[in-house]
Write an enzyme that holds these catalytic residues in place. Structure first.
Site, short mmCIF file in Angstrom:
data_model
loop_
_atom_site.label_atom_id
_atom_site.label_comp_id
_atom_site.label_asym_id
_atom_site.label_seq_id
_atom_site.Cartn_x
_atom_site.Cartn_y
_atom_site.Cartn_z
N GLU A 101 0.86 -1.19 0.00
CA GLU A 101 0.00 0.00 0.00
C GLU A 101 0.89 1.24 0.00
O GLU A 101 1.80 1.35 0.82
CB GLU A 101 -0.93 0.00 1.23
CG GLU A 101 -1.82 1.21 1.36
CD GLU A 101 -2.64 1.52 0.11
OE1 GLU A 101 -2.28 2.49 -0.58
OE2 GLU A 101 -3.60 0.79 -0.19
N ASP A 113 -7.91 1.53 -7.69
CA ASP A 113 -8.36 2.88 -8.04
C ASP A 113 -9.07 2.85 -9.39
O ASP A 113 -8.51 2.36 -10.38
CB ASP A 113 -7.17 3.83 -8.10
CG ASP A 113 -6.59 4.08 -6.72
OD1 ASP A 113 -7.36 4.31 -5.77
OD2 ASP A 113 -5.35 4.01 -6.57
N LYS A 158 -12.24 8.78 -15.33
CA LYS A 158 -12.21 9.71 -16.48
C LYS A 158 -11.53 9.07 -17.67
O LYS A 158 -10.51 8.39 -17.52
CB LYS A 158 -11.45 10.99 -16.10
CG LYS A 158 -12.19 11.84 -15.09
CD LYS A 158 -11.45 13.13 -14.83
CE LYS A 158 -12.17 13.89 -13.74
NZ LYS A 158 -11.29 14.72 -12.94
N ASP A 186 -16.33 -1.97 -8.14
CA ASP A 186 -17.72 -1.49 -8.17
C ASP A 186 -17.97 -0.69 -9.44
O ASP A 186 -19.00 -0.03 -9.55
CB ASP A 186 -17.99 -0.61 -6.94
CG ASP A 186 -17.02 0.57 -6.90
OD1 ASP A 186 -15.83 0.38 -7.21
OD2 ASP A 186 -17.45 1.69 -6.58
N THR A 205 -14.64 -4.19 2.63
CA THR A 205 -13.58 -3.21 2.89
C THR A 205 -14.20 -1.82 3.05
O THR A 205 -15.38 -1.61 2.75
CB THR A 205 -12.59 -3.17 1.71
OG1 THR A 205 -13.29 -2.69 0.56
CG2 THR A 205 -11.99 -4.54 1.42
N TYR A 244 -13.55 0.87 1.30
CA TYR A 244 -13.94 1.41 -0.01
C TYR A 244 -15.25 0.77 -0.46
O TYR A 244 -16.14 1.44 -0.99
CB TYR A 244 -12.83 1.13 -1.04
CG TYR A 244 -13.20 1.64 -2.41
CD1 TYR A 244 -12.82 2.90 -2.85
CD2 TYR A 244 -13.96 0.86 -3.28
CE1 TYR A 244 -13.19 3.38 -4.09
CE2 TYR A 244 -14.34 1.32 -4.53
CZ TYR A 244 -13.95 2.58 -4.93
OH TYR A 244 -14.32 3.04 -6.17
C1 SAM Z 1 -9.70 2.53 -4.14
S1 SAM Z 1 -8.54 2.13 -2.91
C2 SAM Z 1 -9.16 0.59 -2.25
C3 SAM Z 1 -8.50 0.25 -0.96
C4 SAM Z 1 -8.94 -1.10 -0.34
N1 SAM Z 1 -8.56 -2.22 -1.18
C5 SAM Z 1 -10.41 -1.12 -0.07
O1 SAM Z 1 -11.12 -1.88 -0.76
O2 SAM Z 1 -10.85 -0.38 0.84
C6 SAM Z 1 -7.13 1.58 -3.85
C7 SAM Z 1 -5.86 1.55 -3.03
O3 SAM Z 1 -4.82 0.97 -3.80
C8 SAM Z 1 -3.62 1.66 -3.51
N2 SAM Z 1 -2.75 1.44 -4.67
C9 SAM Z 1 -3.03 1.82 -5.95
N3 SAM Z 1 -2.04 1.44 -6.76
C10 SAM Z 1 -1.11 0.82 -5.99
C11 SAM Z 1 0.14 0.24 -6.26
N4 SAM Z 1 0.63 0.22 -7.50
N5 SAM Z 1 0.84 -0.30 -5.22
C12 SAM Z 1 0.34 -0.27 -3.97
N6 SAM Z 1 -0.86 0.28 -3.65
C13 SAM Z 1 -1.57 0.82 -4.65
C14 SAM Z 1 -4.05 3.09 -3.30
O4 SAM Z 1 -3.11 3.81 -2.53
C15 SAM Z 1 -5.37 2.93 -2.60
O5 SAM Z 1 -5.24 2.93 -1.20
#
Ligand code: SAM
Length: 228
Positions: free
Chosen positions: A86, A135, A139, A171, A206, A208
């Site tokens: 993370e 993520d 867009k 989602d 989770t 999110y």
């Molecule tokens: C939309 S959030 C979802 C977080 C969690 N999985 C949840 O369901 O609550 C996506 C997370 O992935 C992390 N993230 C995105 N790309 C990443 C990468 N290449 N390496 C590590 N973490 C990453 C972001 O910092 C973010 O906290």
């Protein structure tokens, strides 16, 4: 200068939301010493070397956010070693705090972008990999930033043991379609036939996902088995 400046990619997500309190800074420092994995100078020969003892199997969770799912699985599966990645400091701090509080011995954290580490991880070493709600980059001009595209599926397939499973959730309907199409281009992965609305066994919602539910969005859950 962060290591990523030397690499052909940038991390576009948030690195932190809050400035840590003095206690938070102390936990980050102590957590780093006990739980963090650094980028090794050589490819890792095995995953056991990351932990104080070998485990029966290993799980990787990429982008664990607040760590709810990672911590839940780790405390319920003490014979499995968990590596969580993370890049968001607030989430890393929460996981360190919980690992200390619960005295978890089977968790290691890569507190950065997994792409800095994944080429140095041993092939065929994880029996499960979770990428939950990556993520969404909704867009059109940002779609290329989505993590789960064919090259990532190929890399994750390489890291899975034969018979191991990659678990992905989103989602965002068009991201769910994209995941399935792009994973299908990797012959080592086979999508399991399942109802996409049914969460994985042992899954907990989770943070999110909870937000998505409150916003009226529906999650889809996909499983891809490493077949060869
Ligand atoms: C939309 S959030 C979802 C977080 C969690 N999985 C949840 O369901 O609550 C996506 C997370 O992935 C992390 N993230 C995105 N790309 C990443 C990468 N290449 N390496 C590590 N973490 C990453 C972001 O910092 C973010 O906290």
């Amino acid at each position: 200068m962060p290591a990523e400046h030397h690499l052909p990619f940038r991390f576009y997500g948030r690195r932190k939301a809050r400035t840590p309190t003095p206690l938070g800074l102390k936990t980050l420092e102590e957590g780093r010493e006990v739980f963090a994995v650094d980028v090794p100078t050589q490819p890792l020969p095995n995953l056991a070397s990351l932990f104080s003892k070998p485990f029966d199997q290993y799980t990787l969770e990429i982008g664990f956010g607040g760590g709810e799912h990672l911590l839940h699985r780790a405390s319920n599966n003490p014979t499995t070693g968990f590596l969580g990645a993370e890049a968001f400091q607030d989430g890393v701090l929460r996981v360190y705090r919980e690992c200390f509080a619960q005295q978890l011995k089977n968790v290691r954290v890569f507190p950065d972008d997994i792409r800095l580490l994944w080429d140095l991880l041993p092939p065929a070493s994880f029996s499960s990999i979770y990428v939950l709600f990556p993520d969404p980059w909704p867009k059109k001009r940002h779609l290329w930033r989505r993590l789960l595209q064919t090259p990532t599926f190929a890399k994750l397939a390489e890291l899975l043991t034969v018979g191991g499973t990659l678990y992905c959730a989103t989602d965002i309907p068009d991201y769910a379609e994209q995941m399935q199409t792009e994973a299908a281009a990797v012959s080592a992965l086979q999508q399991k036939q399942k109802d996409l609305l049914t969460p994985f066994a042992g899954y907990i919602t989770t943070k999110y996902h909870q937000k998505a539910i409150r916003a009226g969005r529906t999650a889809q859950f996909m499983e891809f088995e490493k077949v060869a």
